[in-house]
Design an enzyme around this catalytic site. Sequence first.
Site, PDB file in Angstrom:
ATOM      1  N   LYS A 172      -7.524   3.009 -19.526  1.00  0.00           N
ATOM      2  CA  LYS A 172      -8.866   3.975 -19.464  1.00  0.00           C
ATOM      3  C   LYS A 172      -8.166   5.318 -19.124  1.00  0.00           C
ATOM      4  O   LYS A 172      -7.604   5.664 -18.299  1.00  0.00           O
ATOM      5  CB  LYS A 172      -9.547   3.393 -18.298  1.00  0.00           C
ATOM      6  CG  LYS A 172     -10.787   3.907 -18.163  1.00  0.00           C
ATOM      7  CD  LYS A 172     -11.276   5.248 -18.144  1.00  0.00           C
ATOM      8  CE  LYS A 172     -10.789   5.909 -16.762  1.00  0.00           C
ATOM      9  NZ  LYS A 172     -10.962   7.435 -16.733  1.00  0.00           N
ATOM     10  N   CYS A 281       2.428  16.471 -11.472  1.00  0.00           N
ATOM     11  CA  CYS A 281       2.700  15.336 -10.195  1.00  0.00           C
ATOM     12  C   CYS A 281       4.099  16.111  -9.414  1.00  0.00           C
ATOM     13  O   CYS A 281       4.043  16.033  -8.452  1.00  0.00           O
ATOM     14  CB  CYS A 281       2.832  13.956 -10.484  1.00  0.00           C
ATOM     15  SG  CYS A 281       4.066  13.602 -11.617  1.00  0.00           S
TER      16      CYS A 281
HETATM   17  P1  NAD Z   1      -7.812  11.358 -10.399  1.00  0.00           P
HETATM   18  O1  NAD Z   1      -7.192  10.448  -9.344  1.00  0.00           O
HETATM   19  O2  NAD Z   1      -8.935  12.016 -10.091  1.00  0.00           O
HETATM   20  O3  NAD Z   1      -7.886  10.424 -11.639  1.00  0.00           O
HETATM   21  C1  NAD Z   1      -7.017   9.799 -12.475  1.00  0.00           C
HETATM   22  C2  NAD Z   1      -7.599   8.629 -13.166  1.00  0.00           C
HETATM   23  O4  NAD Z   1      -8.318   7.683 -12.423  1.00  0.00           O
HETATM   24  C3  NAD Z   1      -8.617   9.090 -14.240  1.00  0.00           C
HETATM   25  O5  NAD Z   1      -8.413   8.527 -15.535  1.00  0.00           O
HETATM   26  C4  NAD Z   1      -9.940   8.739 -13.664  1.00  0.00           C
HETATM   27  O6  NAD Z   1     -11.181   8.802 -14.364  1.00  0.00           O
HETATM   28  C5  NAD Z   1      -9.566   7.555 -12.777  1.00  0.00           C
HETATM   29  N1  NAD Z   1     -10.570   7.425 -11.800  1.00  0.00           N
HETATM   30  C6  NAD Z   1     -11.093   8.077 -10.952  1.00  0.00           C
HETATM   31  N2  NAD Z   1     -11.827   7.181 -10.092  1.00  0.00           N
HETATM   32  C7  NAD Z   1     -11.323   5.910 -10.185  1.00  0.00           C
HETATM   33  C8  NAD Z   1     -11.757   4.898  -9.568  1.00  0.00           C
HETATM   34  N3  NAD Z   1     -12.682   4.763  -8.603  1.00  0.00           N
HETATM   35  N4  NAD Z   1     -11.392   3.633 -10.040  1.00  0.00           N
HETATM   36  C9  NAD Z   1     -10.446   3.709 -10.949  1.00  0.00           C
HETATM   37  N5  NAD Z   1     -10.055   4.837 -11.872  1.00  0.00           N
HETATM   38  C10 NAD Z   1     -10.682   6.078 -11.303  1.00  0.00           C
HETATM   39  O7  NAD Z   1      -6.583  12.194 -10.572  1.00  0.00           O
HETATM   40  P2  NAD Z   1      -6.465  13.288 -11.639  1.00  0.00           P
HETATM   41  O8  NAD Z   1      -6.963  14.604 -11.093  1.00  0.00           O
HETATM   42  O9  NAD Z   1      -7.009  13.046 -13.056  1.00  0.00           O
HETATM   43  O10 NAD Z   1      -4.879  13.513 -11.662  1.00  0.00           O
HETATM   44  C11 NAD Z   1      -4.079  14.402 -10.847  1.00  0.00           C
HETATM   45  C12 NAD Z   1      -3.417  13.640 -10.043  1.00  0.00           C
HETATM   46  O11 NAD Z   1      -2.541  12.665 -10.704  1.00  0.00           O
HETATM   47  C13 NAD Z   1      -2.593  14.274  -9.211  1.00  0.00           C
HETATM   48  O12 NAD Z   1      -2.580  13.925  -7.718  1.00  0.00           O
HETATM   49  C14 NAD Z   1      -0.966  14.246  -9.442  1.00  0.00           C
HETATM   50  O13 NAD Z   1      -0.064  14.516  -8.927  1.00  0.00           O
HETATM   51  C15 NAD Z   1      -1.415  12.705 -10.144  1.00  0.00           C
HETATM   52  N6  NAD Z   1      -0.294  12.503 -11.148  1.00  0.00           N
HETATM   53  C16 NAD Z   1       0.617  11.584 -10.713  1.00  0.00           C
HETATM   54  C17 NAD Z   1       1.782  11.407 -11.744  1.00  0.00           C
HETATM   55  C18 NAD Z   1       2.892  10.534 -11.214  1.00  0.00           C
HETATM   56  O14 NAD Z   1       3.810   9.994 -12.084  1.00  0.00           O
HETATM   57  N7  NAD Z   1       3.444  10.238 -10.019  1.00  0.00           N
HETATM   58  C19 NAD Z   1       1.678  11.831 -13.044  1.00  0.00           C
HETATM   59  C20 NAD Z   1       0.654  12.521 -13.356  1.00  0.00           C
HETATM   60  C21 NAD Z   1      -0.246  13.137 -12.322  1.00  0.00           C
END
Ligand code: NAD
Length: 478
Positions: A172, A281
């Site tokens: 997803k 991140c």
């Molecule tokens: P987010 O958590 O809002 O969304 C990430 C994904 O989760 C999206 O695909 C979203 O649709 C999905 N999602 C949202 N609600 C959900 C739910 N209830 N159940 C299942 N899936 C759900 O994060 P974002 O704003 O898209 O991304 C930014 C965040 O990601 C930042 O905190 C960043 O640091 C982190 N990130 C971490 C890494 C790593 O490797 N540690 C890499 C990239 C980004």
Amino acid sequence: MQGCAFIADQWRPAADGQTIDMICPSDNKVIGAIARSGPVDVDAAVAAAREAFEGVWGRMTAVDRGRILSRIGAGILDHAEELVGLEAADTGKPLKQARADVLACARYFEFYGGSADKLHGETLPFLNGYQVMVLREPRGVTGHIIPWNYPLQMFGRTIGGSLAAGNATVLKPAEDACLSVLRVAEIAAGCGLPAGALNIVPGLGVEAGAALTGHGGIDYVSFTGSAAVGILVQQAAAKHHTPCALELGGKSPQIIFADADLDAVLPVVANAIVQNAGQTCSAGSRALIHRDIYDKAMTGLAERIGNLKVGSHDMDLDCGPVINRTQKQRVEGFLTRAAESRIRVAAEGSIDASTPVEGFYVKPTLFEAVPAAHELAQEEVFGPVLAALTFKNEAEAIAIGNGVAYGLVAGVWTENGGRQLRMAKALRVGQVFINGYGAGGGIELPFGGVKKSGHGREKGFEGLRDFTISKTVVINHG
Ligand code: NAD
């Protein structure tokens, strides 16, 4: 492909026909549509993955799996410029950044293609008359959720590793940016990936994401995203005792000691916060500078941040827009509250005059003398905002470095060998860079966090092993 999910090698509209418009952050214009998948579509994708796992894909030898993945890597390179265009328009990132992301995505498939037949178990000494084997087996059907900041890189790292280990996958991707990933699914099918090994259900997190993480047919969840959603993912997966790996956010420090070579340090420190408009991140969002060189380092950093130019993805400047209006408002909220706390701005980049006014642009900003407890030094801003802090000695650098809820990456800049090792051991993070910084590449390097940055590892062989599970076989041969 437009407006569809990718299930069992077929493009299918969502069961209820709904779609989501895809917006270019550079000018707020619609550039495409994806399916708004729901639970019915997720059921179909999980069933297709199960069939592939129990069928052609699951029975394939590791050598043949590896060959297919290597071909996907080559296929991505063959379509590199097309993917660069899609990724840049979808995320707003400058073309040069998108180009680096396409190459990294291809590298994941090359690396994991080459590693598929090198995964092996072990034998153990045990009682006389017994032989013990520890097999490494695929987990089965793996569910993957990725964010919008690096769609292609996140795709390559999580799907490449899982497929190499022999799993069948359901992804997803993020609703804000995933056009490139959908195109790679098509490329992968053209490279001989059997139907059902990779299924993609685009859609909203609360709909398709929640349906996938709470699905009883999934054997493992790999989630990359925010710490807040990571909690929801673990709760949903717990319903079926499904194990999860969480790759979450960070507040990574760049710790600069007095003996550091500032000419080498400052360009890297500036780049580590401006890359991808700070939406990384592992962004180096805190500069911890020894007090003896604080003024000199700040003068150099201010000059670099002040010279940064922001523009649309196709202007290919230092920094693009942030992903959407909500993210822009969120970053601006941090800037406003910092001003209210009387934290001084040391430098600001500029937005190019010909940049479309409808886009979501934020000026790169350097704040000076930020108190360690202030939200600018504690929270993940996820924008091009760098907080500078000062420290007096090694112990204080460690205390401030570790004094946040996150623990993803740290950079340490010093020529002192003993200090390099002491710092590397003392910092509570998943990766430490000494006299360098950069987690975006490093396909071979295990990556992941501690504390609120998550658990589990991706990248490298360690990431590959996390997509397997051991089975111990004990034979009494007399
Ligand atoms: P987010 O958590 O809002 O969304 C990430 C994904 O989760 C999206 O695909 C979203 O649709 C999905 N999602 C949202 N609600 C959900 C739910 N209830 N159940 C299942 N899936 C759900 O994060 P974002 O704003 O898209 O991304 C930014 C965040 O990601 C930042 O905190 C960043 O640091 C982190 N990130 C971490 C890494 C790593 O490797 N540690 C890499 C990239 C980004």
